[in-house]
Design an enzyme around this catalytic site. Sequence first.
Site, short mmCIF file in Angstrom:
data_model
loop_
_atom_site.label_atom_id
_atom_site.label_comp_id
_atom_site.label_asym_id
_atom_site.label_seq_id
_atom_site.Cartn_x
_atom_site.Cartn_y
_atom_site.Cartn_z
N LYS A 78 14.49 2.83 1.20
CA LYS A 78 15.13 4.03 1.75
C LYS A 78 16.03 3.68 2.94
CE LYS A 78 11.38 6.40 2.56
NZ LYS A 78 10.38 5.43 2.07
N ARG B 192 7.13 14.71 4.11
CA ARG B 192 6.16 13.91 3.37
C ARG B 192 5.08 14.78 2.70
NH1 ARG B 192 6.45 8.42 4.54
NH2 ARG B 192 7.65 7.86 6.39
N ARG C 275 7.67 -9.13 4.05
CA ARG C 275 8.24 -8.36 5.16
C ARG C 275 7.71 -8.82 6.52
NH1 ARG C 275 8.00 -1.90 4.85
NH2 ARG C 275 5.76 -2.21 5.23
N ARG D 278 2.93 -6.33 9.80
CA ARG D 278 2.18 -5.11 10.04
C ARG D 278 0.76 -5.31 9.53
NH1 ARG D 278 6.89 -0.98 7.91
NH2 ARG D 278 8.09 -0.90 9.85
N ARG E 171 -2.18 2.75 0.22
CA ARG E 171 -1.05 3.52 0.77
C ARG E 171 -0.19 4.08 -0.35
NH1 ARG E 171 2.43 0.04 4.63
NH2 ARG E 171 3.57 2.00 4.78
#
Length: 238
Positions: free
Chosen positions: A23, A98, A137, A170, A181
């Site tokens: 996104k 969301r 990431r 993270r 998630r």
Amino acid sequence: MSQMIQGYAPLRLLLIGSPGSGKGTQSVRIQNNFEVDCISSGDLLRKNIAQGTEIGKRAAKEMKNGAFVSDEVMVQLIDTELNKIGPHQSWLLDGFPRTMTQAKALDETLEEGDQPLNLVIHLDVPEEVILQRIMDRWVHIPSGRVYNMTYNPPKQPGIDDITGERLERRPDDNPETFKIRLQKHHELTEPLLDYYKQRNILVSLAGKTSDEIYPQIRELLQARFKPEDAPIEAEAQL
């Protein structure tokens, strides 16, 4: 602030996609090629927390306690930002809404300002692709800048390009946690997709990479919101 193209309705766009679906990348590309302002819920949260605003303090407290930022806080945050944008400006929302509660609150705000959403783009990326992106990431936590070792690596391994500070993973960027998630995301998102489909403003675009999906976005926006003879700026290399 960008201005609408004469004779064309302003774009009021929502991007929906799983964590890691791209996104942020697509948002940047849209801004680089069209006259669109971006409202990123993540950026707004970080900004308000860093500045110690009242709403930032509330959000930080909720996050510290391990909870998601409440609908009430998120709605207030986005409403404040939308009120700064004129009725003839084009904009896109990244990361909000969301939940159905947030979606309905957003509709109320936009209808009051006579500028309802007119396009929702769902980024349909295979879960195995998203999972690999997450594993690759690294993040500069203070700024939220994200790097990917496969397609967007830092100039120096493990170091932020801008500040020279160390990058971090993270805590929840691991397969087990991320699958949870994704499951939670799907539970929240499926009602949203149905909601916007019923309003006839939902378009799903599929691909394995941002480079596959962005040309579809560009063609869609050019056809709907840009005159055929208007120039499109060269894409940024992302």
